[in-house]
Design a protein around this motif. Structure first.
Motif, short mmCIF file in Angstrom:
data_model
loop_
_atom_site.label_atom_id
_atom_site.label_comp_id
_atom_site.label_asym_id
_atom_site.label_seq_id
_atom_site.Cartn_x
_atom_site.Cartn_y
_atom_site.Cartn_z
N PRO A 54 4.42 -20.71 37.59
CA PRO A 54 5.24 -21.23 38.85
C PRO A 54 4.21 -21.64 39.93
O PRO A 54 4.79 -22.24 40.87
CB PRO A 54 5.94 -19.83 39.35
N PHE A 55 3.01 -21.49 39.71
CA PHE A 55 2.06 -21.92 40.78
C PHE A 55 1.85 -23.39 40.54
O PHE A 55 1.79 -24.01 39.48
CB PHE A 55 0.83 -21.32 40.49
N SER A 56 1.64 -24.27 41.63
CA SER A 56 1.40 -25.56 41.71
C SER A 56 0.29 -25.74 41.18
O SER A 56 -0.10 -26.91 40.48
CB SER A 56 1.86 -26.32 42.94
N GLU A 57 -0.76 -25.22 41.69
CA GLU A 57 -2.35 -25.35 41.11
C GLU A 57 -2.82 -24.23 41.09
O GLU A 57 -2.50 -22.98 41.55
CB GLU A 57 -2.84 -26.08 42.17
N VAL A 58 -3.73 -24.06 39.95
CA VAL A 58 -4.48 -22.82 39.45
C VAL A 58 -6.15 -23.32 39.50
O VAL A 58 -6.24 -24.39 38.88
CB VAL A 58 -4.23 -22.40 38.11
N PHE A 59 -6.91 -22.47 40.36
CA PHE A 59 -8.12 -22.87 40.39
C PHE A 59 -9.02 -21.54 39.51
O PHE A 59 -8.76 -20.44 39.95
CB PHE A 59 -8.86 -22.94 41.56
N ILE A 60 -9.84 -21.99 38.73
CA ILE A 60 -10.65 -20.97 37.74
C ILE A 60 -12.15 -21.45 38.18
O ILE A 60 -12.52 -22.54 37.87
CB ILE A 60 -10.29 -20.95 36.52
N PRO A 61 -12.84 -20.40 38.49
CA PRO A 61 -14.44 -20.80 38.96
C PRO A 61 -15.10 -21.03 37.47
O PRO A 61 -14.65 -20.53 36.37
CB PRO A 61 -14.97 -19.71 39.69
N PRO A 62 -16.05 -21.97 37.65
CA PRO A 62 -16.88 -22.35 36.20
C PRO A 62 -17.57 -20.92 35.89
O PRO A 62 -17.99 -21.09 34.78
CB PRO A 62 -17.75 -23.42 36.73
N SER A 63 -17.82 -19.87 36.60
CA SER A 63 -18.41 -18.81 36.26
C SER A 63 -17.50 -17.56 36.54
O SER A 63 -17.85 -16.76 37.43
CB SER A 63 -19.91 -18.79 36.96
N PRO A 64 -16.30 -17.55 35.72
CA PRO A 64 -15.40 -16.66 36.20
C PRO A 64 -15.78 -14.98 35.56
O PRO A 64 -15.25 -14.07 36.07
CB PRO A 64 -14.02 -16.90 35.64
N GLY B 155 -22.47 -21.02 35.08
CA GLY B 155 -21.65 -20.42 34.08
C GLY B 155 -22.15 -20.55 32.85
O GLY B 155 -23.26 -20.94 32.35
N PRO B 156 -21.00 -20.11 31.73
CA PRO B 156 -21.56 -20.11 30.32
C PRO B 156 -21.30 -21.13 29.50
O PRO B 156 -21.82 -21.31 28.46
CB PRO B 156 -20.60 -18.73 29.90
N ARG B 157 -20.85 -22.41 30.24
CA ARG B 157 -20.51 -23.71 29.60
C ARG B 157 -21.53 -24.78 29.98
O ARG B 157 -21.77 -24.90 31.14
CB ARG B 157 -19.04 -24.05 29.69
N ALA B 158 -21.84 -25.42 28.83
CA ALA B 158 -22.71 -26.58 29.44
C ALA B 158 -21.87 -27.76 29.87
O ALA B 158 -20.91 -28.10 29.23
CB ALA B 158 -23.62 -27.06 28.12
N LEU B 159 -22.47 -28.12 30.89
CA LEU B 159 -21.63 -29.38 31.61
C LEU B 159 -22.43 -30.68 31.73
O LEU B 159 -22.01 -31.27 32.70
CB LEU B 159 -21.10 -28.88 33.05
N GLY B 160 -23.47 -30.81 31.13
CA GLY B 160 -24.25 -31.88 31.03
C GLY B 160 -25.71 -31.92 31.53
O GLY B 160 -26.54 -32.72 31.48
N ASN B 161 -26.08 -30.86 31.95
CA ASN B 161 -27.60 -30.62 32.46
C ASN B 161 -28.22 -29.74 31.46
O ASN B 161 -29.66 -29.72 31.27
CB ASN B 161 -27.62 -29.77 33.71
N ARG B 162 -27.60 -28.90 30.50
CA ARG B 162 -28.09 -28.21 29.31
C ARG B 162 -27.30 -28.43 28.22
O ARG B 162 -26.59 -27.45 27.70
CB ARG B 162 -28.35 -26.62 29.65
N SER B 163 -26.93 -29.64 27.86
CA SER B 163 -26.24 -29.88 26.74
C SER B 163 -26.69 -30.45 25.32
O SER B 163 -27.75 -30.98 25.30
CB SER B 163 -25.29 -30.89 27.31
N ILE B 164 -25.73 -30.34 24.29
CA ILE B 164 -26.06 -31.03 23.22
C ILE B 164 -25.18 -32.25 23.11
O ILE B 164 -23.76 -31.81 23.17
CB ILE B 164 -25.95 -30.05 21.88
N ILE B 165 -25.56 -33.35 22.92
CA ILE B 165 -24.36 -34.63 22.76
C ILE B 165 -24.32 -35.22 21.76
O ILE B 165 -25.46 -35.21 20.90
CB ILE B 165 -24.80 -35.62 23.95
N ALA B 166 -23.08 -35.70 21.03
CA ALA B 166 -23.35 -36.23 19.63
C ALA B 166 -21.67 -37.00 19.47
O ALA B 166 -20.94 -37.09 20.62
CB ALA B 166 -23.06 -35.22 18.68
N ASP B 167 -21.73 -37.98 18.47
CA ASP B 167 -20.64 -38.72 18.34
C ASP B 167 -19.53 -38.10 17.82
O ASP B 167 -19.46 -37.61 16.67
CB ASP B 167 -21.13 -39.91 17.22
N PRO B 168 -18.29 -38.17 18.46
CA PRO B 168 -17.18 -37.42 18.12
C PRO B 168 -16.51 -38.08 16.85
O PRO B 168 -15.39 -37.53 16.27
CB PRO B 168 -16.23 -37.18 19.31
N ARG B 169 -16.70 -39.36 16.49
CA ARG B 169 -16.03 -40.04 15.66
C ARG B 169 -16.48 -39.74 14.39
O ARG B 169 -15.42 -40.26 13.37
CB ARG B 169 -16.13 -41.68 15.96
#
Length: 570
Positions: free
Chosen positions: A309-319, A402-416
């Motif tokens: 029922p909340f219009s917006e929900v905010f969760i910090p990147p390091s919850p 936080g626990p998730r890589a967001l582009g500064n410590r990431s492994i990147i690959a082709d999703p196709r």
């Protein structure tokens, strides 16, 4: 130099961490595991001088205030020794105080004050927090409540300058009679993976393979703001046999395990939804902030965003607990010093400023099996590698807190490429075959590919991939047709945006795979040396560390070309 306040926040419990607030808008944070290389490393004496001080230059400046967060473990009994270490290690100003902050309140401050909201309901849910005797907030409890009871969920009404705790669920800590959502999911996880810490993400990834009705297990018992675990679930948790212990190479057992995970995930989601409904009824507010370890459950978060029922929900990147150091620092700044914080979670790159000398040293000391070059067009060189099916690490800038890589410590690959998920799981991450990989997507294309109506910069919720795009994106499409996406804009991640833009121009696809830059069982890399070690220790093909591109002289096999999936899942 302008004399601005410096507040140090320290999390002394699981996922030990430190944060430094400098003035009203700067925050730096570092988790112990990034330095010690041991996942979920608990806070201990010696962390400040041995782990944090060498990596956090701001700790050498005069400190106005220290705020410490403790939880239900025994570290709070070492207060005297911790405070002596603080005085010995930091340049505390003569009037600098050391303040204690209870666990759920530190979670709340990490979520509400950096959120975009002026007013919001607050929810904190985890397995266990501080004991009643250690609370540093006012809350009405029944007369005679034992002071050893533990907080397991807390409910708040927040506006800037005032935080009111409406209610808490408490638990006596007896695992023979557990209660609450956090305890429930912890027990579910231990059934499937009896050893190791923090395997909850595996349960979430396994659940879509199962039938939630197959075992006949009920929903959890929700009474107002409290959650209890029915006898049927406790009887299941009491079956300490091999029946529900995950084994990827046993199809019948895999199905039983997946069915249990599916039933548990559904029960968790339904109970969380009812708690959120209760909180909305109590506050009547439009917005919600959510933190605690359970806020890492991306599947449940997606339901909250779509259906609450909340219009917006905010969760910090390091919850999780690692983010409570930020909450401690903000509590000190806002509530103790009276400074209005202008820090907002616009990105999660709170690690120490990168030292160019470290990058140069790592490149200079490369072993003979690696070679470095400085391409004139680094984005173009990386795009070409990805188009040729190579898996490329990306190390740049300040690390994610936080626990998730967001582009500064990431492994990147082709999703196709259909083989990409298996290749990354087997040859790079060294983990279970069913674990999904997350997508990066250009923000302007997100609604075309995914069923989303808002940004997702922190990879915190799962969304359905539109049916017409699933077949073309096998590397990031989970078995239930969802993905935990990250939307990318040039303002917060310019290199990543330039890479995705070039990739889209070359391939017509605005999506790339993104997973954390670490080897099997390791935390996210922190230093350039860590990232080079990860390149060498896995079957990644290359590492981009601007301005350098580092390759292997003997290239590993390429998914879809000369690599074959192992005969049995891990």
């Amino acid at each position: 130099m302008t004399d601005v306040p410096i507040v140090v926040g320290i999390n002394r419990t699981q996922d030990g961490s430190i944060a430094v607030a400098r003035g009203d808008s700067e925050i730096y944070s570092l988790q112990k595991e990034r330095v010690s290389r041991r996942k979920h490393h608990w806070g201990r004496l010696g962390d400040l001088p041995d782990r944090y001080l060498p990596r956090m230059p701001l700790l050498n400046e005069p400190v106005d205030l220290v705020v410490e967060g403790y939880s239900s473990d025994d570290e709070i009994e070492n207060l005297g020794a911790y405070h002596e270490e603080l005085r010995r290690t930091l340049r505390l100003k003569p009037d600098a105080a050391v303040v204690l902050l209870s666990h759920h309140l530190s979670h709340l401050y990490s979520a509400f004050y950096p959120s975009p909201f002026e007013e919001a309901a607050g929810l904190v849910v985890d397995a266990q927090g501080s004991r009643v005797r250690d609370f540093t907030e006012q809350v009405d409890l029944p007369p005679g409540t034992p002071d050893g009871m533990l907080e397991i969920s807390s409910f708040y009404r927040c506006r800037r300058g005032l935080v009111e705790c409406l209610a808490k669920q408490l638990w006596d800590g007896d695992w023979a009679h557990p209660a609450g959502l956090g305890c429930f999911y912890a027990l579910l996880t231990k059934m499937l993976w009896p050893t190791g810490e923090s395997n909850e993400g595996k349960v979430m990834g396994l659940a879509p393979f199962g039938d939630p009705d197959a075992l006949g297990l009920p929903d959890l018992d929700v009474k107002g703001h409290e959650v209890f675990i029915p006898d049927a679930w406790m009887e299941t948790f009491g079956q300490r046999s091999e029946t529900y212990r995950y084994a990827g190479d046993a199809p019948e057992r895999f199905k039983r395990c997946a069915d249990l995970a599916a039933a548990g995930q559904r029960a968790f989601e339904n109970a969380l939804t009812r708690l959120v409904d209760w909180l909305h009824a109590q506050t009547g507010l439009d917005d919600l902030v959510f933190a605690g370890g359970t806020a890492l459950n991306c599947s449940a978060n997606g339901i909250l965003l779509r259906e609450s029922p909340f219009s917006e929900v905010f969760i910090p990147p390091s919850p999780h607990d690692g983010g409570t150091a930020v909450g401690c620092a903000l509590y000190g700044l806002v509530t103790c010093l009276g400074v209005e914080s202008r820090f907002r979670w616009t990105d999660d790159f709170l690690g120490p400023e990168p030292d160019p000398a470290e990058i140069e040293a790592a490149v200079r000391d490369l072993p003979d099996d690696l070679v470095a070059e400085r391409p004139a067009d680094l984005v173009g060189a990386m795009t070409e590698l990805l188009e040729r099916g190579r898996v490329v690490g990306l190390h740049q800038g300040r690390s994610e807190s936080g626990p998730r890589a967001l582009g500064n410590r990431s492994i990147i690959a082709d999703p196709r490429r259909p083989e990409m998920q298996d290749y990354v799981n087997f040859e790079v991450k060294g983990r279970e075959w069913f674990r999904p990989l997350a997508p990066l997507v250009l923000a302007d294309h997100a609604e075309r590919i995914f069923e989303v109506d808002r940004p997702a910069p922190f990879m915190q919720y799962a969304a359905r991939i539109r049916a017409e795009h699933r077949e073309g994106l096998p590397g990031i499409t989970h078995v239930d047709g969802t993905a935990r996406l990250q939307t990318v804009t040039p303002e917060t991640t310019p290199f990543l945006h330039a890479l995705l833009t070039r990739w889209h121009d070359r391939t017509g696809c605005p999506v790339l795979v993104n997973t954390s830059l670490n080897g099997p069982g390791d935390p996210l890399t922190e230093s350039p040396a860590h990232s080079v070690e990860t390149l060498r220790g896995t079957n990644m093909h290359a590492l981009v560390m601007p301005p350098y591109l580092i390759r292997k002289r003997e290239e590993p096999p390429v998914p879809g070309e000369d690599w074959e999936r192992p005969a049995e899942p891990v």
